[in-house]
Design an enzyme around this catalytic site. Structure first.
Site, short mmCIF file in Angstrom:
data_model
loop_
_atom_site.label_atom_id
_atom_site.label_comp_id
_atom_site.label_asym_id
_atom_site.label_seq_id
_atom_site.Cartn_x
_atom_site.Cartn_y
_atom_site.Cartn_z
N LYS A 112 0.02 4.31 -0.45
CA LYS A 112 -0.64 5.50 0.11
C LYS A 112 -0.36 6.72 -0.78
O LYS A 112 -0.27 6.58 -2.00
CB LYS A 112 -0.20 5.72 1.56
CG LYS A 112 -0.34 4.44 2.40
CD LYS A 112 -0.16 4.66 3.86
CE LYS A 112 -0.29 3.31 4.58
NZ LYS A 112 -0.26 3.43 6.02
N GLU A 136 -5.62 -4.95 10.48
CA GLU A 136 -4.62 -3.90 10.67
C GLU A 136 -4.92 -3.12 11.95
O GLU A 136 -5.71 -2.16 11.91
CB GLU A 136 -4.63 -2.94 9.48
CG GLU A 136 -4.24 -3.58 8.17
CD GLU A 136 -3.67 -2.54 7.21
OE1 GLU A 136 -2.48 -2.65 6.88
OE2 GLU A 136 -4.39 -1.64 6.82
N ASN A 162 0.86 -1.18 0.00
CA ASN A 162 0.00 0.00 0.00
C ASN A 162 0.90 1.24 0.00
O ASN A 162 1.49 1.58 1.02
CB ASN A 162 -0.89 -0.03 1.25
CG ASN A 162 -1.74 1.22 1.38
OD1 ASN A 162 -1.82 2.02 0.44
ND2 ASN A 162 -2.38 1.39 2.52
N GLU A 187 -7.04 4.63 7.48
CA GLU A 187 -6.88 6.07 7.19
C GLU A 187 -8.14 6.63 6.51
O GLU A 187 -8.50 7.79 6.73
CB GLU A 187 -5.61 6.28 6.34
CG GLU A 187 -4.37 6.14 7.20
CD GLU A 187 -3.17 5.54 6.51
OE1 GLU A 187 -3.11 5.55 5.27
OE2 GLU A 187 -2.27 5.06 7.24
#
Ligand code: PGA
Length: 255
Positions: free
Chosen positions: A15, A171, A13, A101
């Site tokens: 991001k 996570e 990932n 997030e």
């Protein structure tokens, strides 16, 4: 890793990191190093802006390609969003759904995840549903309740026969980007809890075929011990996936 049906899955990932050149350089290095993808599945989740370029560069390799988010509608007045058909149209076949997030910084609602998962599956996109508790939730004994809520809303519109196309990523929010990693025991406990919930909801066989990844400060030094935990079928890697020096040893972990 215990079930041979569940091929180890290593997902990167990226991001909101890297620029176009660095994204493509990293993909080229991965492409050159990755074998035929027989024994492990590797996928990258770059910023949406670079997906089409990565699709072109990764062609002919087993590298999977995914978006970090998407909307559940096919089209419409949703400024800033991208849809499943748009992703499919440029060769994207995976998506992250409900990353912490998105949930915590952008206030995405639990019930949206179920709709996104439904849209992904309906358009032949393989979703990774991210779930995980905050430190306060863990300390106050709410971990199971949080995971259960995120699983039941995220998988609300998913059928048992579709579960083999779904991946769940555990996570813990307190381990993401903090350098603090869950111990193998903590990961094992959460994964077992998730698998038990899947079994109760969808039945033994579908639950056994669903891969559950661990994410949160995965590094070259801890990947093998995490992957040795029964029920941990792969890893979702943020920071350590941004450089070949740290991501390749994770991809090539001994296990
Ligand atoms: P991290 O991120 O590896 O940097 O902790 C993991 C994630 O957010 O998926």
């Amino acid at each position: 890793m215990t079930n041979p049906q569940r091929k180890p899955y290593i997902a990167a990932n990226w991001k909101m990191n890297l620029d176009r050149t660095r994204v493509l350089d990293l993909v080229k290095i991965l492409k050159a190093r990755l074998g035929d993808g027989e024994d492990r599945e590797v996928a990258v989740f770059p910023p949406a802006l670079f997906l089409a370029d990565v699709a072109a560069v990764s062609q002919g390799s087993p590298i999977g390609l995914g978006a970090q988010n998407m909307h559940w509608e096919e089209e419409g007045a949703y400024t800033g969003e991208i849809s499943a058909p748009m992703l499919r149209g440029i060769g994207v076949e995976r998506v992250l759904i409900g990353h912490s997030e998105r949930r915590h910084l952008f206030f995405e609602k639990d019930e949206w995840m179920g709709r996104k998962l439904r849209a992904a599956l309906s358009h032949s996109i393989l979703p990774i549903l991210c779930v995980g508790e905050t430190l306060e939730e863990r300390k106050s004994g709410q971990m199971e309740a949080v995971l259960t809520r995120q699983l039941s809303t995220g998988l609300e519109w998913t059928k048992a026969e579709e579960l083999s196309r779904v991946t769940v990523a555990y996570e813990p929010v307190w381990a993401i980007g903090t350098g603090e990693v869950a111990t193998p025991e903590q990961a094992g406990e959460a994964h077992a809890m998730i698998r038990a919930w899947l079994r109760g909801q969808f039945g033994e066989v579908p639950a056994e075929n669903c891969r559950i990844l661990y994410g949160g400060s995965v590094k070259p030094s801890n990947v093998a011990s995490l992957m040795s935990v029964p029920q941990v079928d792969g890893v979702l890697v943020g920071g350590a996936s941004l450089k070949a020096e740290t991501f390749l040893p994770i991809v090539e972990f001994d296990g």
